[in-house]
Design a protein around this motif. Structure first.
Motif, short mmCIF file in Angstrom:
data_model
loop_
_atom_site.label_atom_id
_atom_site.label_comp_id
_atom_site.label_asym_id
_atom_site.label_seq_id
_atom_site.Cartn_x
_atom_site.Cartn_y
_atom_site.Cartn_z
N ILE A 140 -10.03 -4.25 12.44
CA ILE A 140 -9.19 -3.85 13.56
C ILE A 140 -9.58 -2.44 13.99
O ILE A 140 -9.60 -1.51 13.17
N PRO A 141 -9.91 -2.24 15.26
CA PRO A 141 -10.36 -0.93 15.74
C PRO A 141 -9.19 0.02 15.97
O PRO A 141 -8.88 0.42 17.10
N ALA A 142 -8.51 0.39 14.88
CA ALA A 142 -7.35 1.29 14.96
C ALA A 142 -7.16 1.96 13.61
O ALA A 142 -7.50 1.39 12.56
N ALA A 143 -6.61 3.15 13.63
CA ALA A 143 -6.35 3.89 12.40
C ALA A 143 -5.18 3.26 11.64
O ALA A 143 -4.36 2.52 12.22
N SER A 144 -5.09 3.55 10.38
CA SER A 144 -3.98 3.06 9.56
C SER A 144 -2.65 3.53 10.12
O SER A 144 -2.51 4.69 10.53
N GLY A 145 -1.66 2.62 10.16
CA GLY A 145 -0.34 2.97 10.65
C GLY A 145 -0.28 3.26 12.13
O GLY A 145 0.61 3.99 12.59
N SER A 146 -1.19 2.68 12.91
CA SER A 146 -1.24 2.98 14.35
C SER A 146 -0.16 2.27 15.16
O SER A 146 0.18 2.70 16.26
N PHE A 147 0.37 1.15 14.63
CA PHE A 147 1.36 0.35 15.35
C PHE A 147 2.57 0.10 14.46
O PHE A 147 2.48 0.14 13.23
N ASP A 148 3.70 -0.17 15.11
CA ASP A 148 4.88 -0.55 14.34
C ASP A 148 4.68 -1.92 13.70
O ASP A 148 4.96 -2.11 12.51
N TRP A 149 4.22 -2.88 14.50
CA TRP A 149 4.01 -4.24 14.01
C TRP A 149 2.65 -4.77 14.45
O TRP A 149 2.10 -4.32 15.45
N VAL A 150 2.18 -5.74 13.70
CA VAL A 150 1.03 -6.54 14.12
C VAL A 150 1.46 -8.00 14.14
O VAL A 150 2.09 -8.47 13.18
N THR A 151 1.16 -8.71 15.21
CA THR A 151 1.42 -10.14 15.28
C THR A 151 0.09 -10.89 15.23
O THR A 151 -0.90 -10.45 15.82
N ILE A 152 0.09 -12.00 14.50
CA ILE A 152 -1.12 -12.85 14.38
C ILE A 152 -0.65 -14.29 14.57
O ILE A 152 -0.11 -14.91 13.65
N ALA A 205 -5.00 -8.31 5.38
CA ALA A 205 -5.07 -6.97 4.80
C ALA A 205 -5.27 -5.91 5.89
O ALA A 205 -4.68 -4.82 5.85
N GLU A 206 -6.11 -6.22 6.87
CA GLU A 206 -6.33 -5.30 7.99
C GLU A 206 -5.04 -5.10 8.79
O GLU A 206 -4.70 -3.98 9.19
N ALA A 207 -4.31 -6.19 9.02
CA ALA A 207 -3.04 -6.08 9.75
C ALA A 207 -2.05 -5.21 8.99
O ALA A 207 -1.35 -4.37 9.57
N ALA A 208 -1.98 -5.41 7.66
CA ALA A 208 -1.07 -4.61 6.83
C ALA A 208 -1.46 -3.12 6.87
O ALA A 208 -0.60 -2.24 6.84
N ARG A 209 -2.74 -2.84 6.96
CA ARG A 209 -3.21 -1.46 7.02
C ARG A 209 -2.75 -0.78 8.32
O ARG A 209 -2.34 0.39 8.30
N VAL A 210 -2.80 -1.51 9.40
CA VAL A 210 -2.53 -0.93 10.72
C VAL A 210 -1.03 -0.86 11.03
O VAL A 210 -0.59 0.01 11.79
N ALA A 211 -0.22 -1.73 10.42
CA ALA A 211 1.20 -1.83 10.74
C ALA A 211 2.06 -0.89 9.91
O ALA A 211 1.93 -0.85 8.68
N ARG A 212 2.94 -0.15 10.57
CA ARG A 212 3.87 0.73 9.86
C ARG A 212 5.08 -0.03 9.33
O ARG A 212 5.59 0.26 8.25
N LYS A 213 5.58 -1.00 10.11
CA LYS A 213 6.84 -1.66 9.77
C LYS A 213 6.67 -3.08 9.25
O LYS A 213 7.50 -3.54 8.46
N GLY A 214 5.65 -3.80 9.70
CA GLY A 214 5.50 -5.16 9.22
C GLY A 214 4.50 -5.97 10.01
O GLY A 214 4.00 -5.54 11.06
N VAL A 215 4.23 -7.15 9.48
CA VAL A 215 3.29 -8.09 10.08
C VAL A 215 4.02 -9.41 10.32
O VAL A 215 4.73 -9.90 9.43
N VAL A 216 3.88 -9.97 11.51
CA VAL A 216 4.49 -11.27 11.83
C VAL A 216 3.36 -12.27 12.05
O VAL A 216 2.48 -12.05 12.88
N ILE A 217 3.39 -13.36 11.28
CA ILE A 217 2.33 -14.36 11.32
C ILE A 217 2.91 -15.71 11.70
O ILE A 217 3.92 -16.14 11.15
N LYS A 218 2.26 -16.37 12.66
CA LYS A 218 2.53 -17.78 12.93
C LYS A 218 1.24 -18.54 12.63
O LYS A 218 0.18 -18.20 13.15
#
Length: 205
Positions: free
Chosen positions: A87-99, A114-127
């Motif tokens: 993911i082309p973003a620094a760690s903790g760049s977003f509140d959430w990541v959706t996949i 793992a990449e989504a968890a690195r970038v998300a400050r609050k959580g990851v939502v997966i469908k």
């Protein structure tokens, strides 16, 4: 226009009428319920951004950006191309990541989680899907082909069981705060074949 291009256009039009619009409406409700009232969201594998736009319509306090391996001619949100791995973003760049319906198109879903968890400050939502139950893999494969063949999406058909998803989440250090399987993506009687526990939405922290 070639015969193949015409076939893809027909397939896409049929899928849009029968499935896509209902899917956007239903999934925007499920995804929106697992996100906060405001904040920034990165939609990994966003496609044309229709789902992200539908979530923002429900929750105007959310701001979505998208990344995908290729950018559609028209997108409903800003989209950046990425290599499908990092993911082309620094760690903790977003509140959430959706996949949403992305990980079964990859060879290594655990890496992207793992990449989504690195970038998300609050959580990851997966469908995604569950390869559990009678003819689950065959049914999912058919659904995947109908929904994606017309868009030239890569189709490795890499579906996981609930136990395999749990193993990935444990390895990454994520815990499910909410988990839904009865999503009602399809109307009766199609739901008897195409819903039946083959889908889940999870909020992970």
């Amino acid at each position: 226009m070639s015969v193949m291009a015409i076939e893809k256009k027909i397939l896409n039009a049929a899928h849009d009428r029968a499935v896509f619009q209902r899917r956007i409406r239903v999934l925007s409700e499920h995804i929106g319920a697992m996100l906060g009232a405001d904040g920034t969201v990165l939609d990994l594998g966003c496609g044309d951004g229709s789902l992200a736009k539908a979530v923002m319509d429900r929750k105007p306090g959310l701001t979505f950006r998208g990344i995908d391996v290729f950018i559609r001619p028209r997108t409903a949100i800003p989209v950046e191309v990425f290599d499908g791995k990092t993911i082309p973003a620094a760690s903790g760049s977003f509140d959430w990541v959706t996949i949403v319906d992305v990980l079964h198109h990859t060879d290594n879903p655990g890496h992207l989680v793992a990449e989504a968890a690195r970038v998300a400050r609050k959580g990851v939502v997966i469908k995604d899907h569950l390869r559990d139950g009678f003819l689950a893999h065959s049914t999912l494969r058919f659904m995947d082909w109908v929904g994606n063949r017309g868009h030239d999406v890569r189709l490795p058909y890499n579906y996981l069981s609930k136990a395999e998803w749990d193993a990935i989440f444990d390895q990454v250090g994520l815990k499910a705060r909410a988990w839904r399987e009865n999503l009602s993506l399809y109307p009766f009687p199609a739901n008897l074949l195409f819903d039946r526990g083959l889908h889940f939405v999870a909020s992970l922290r």
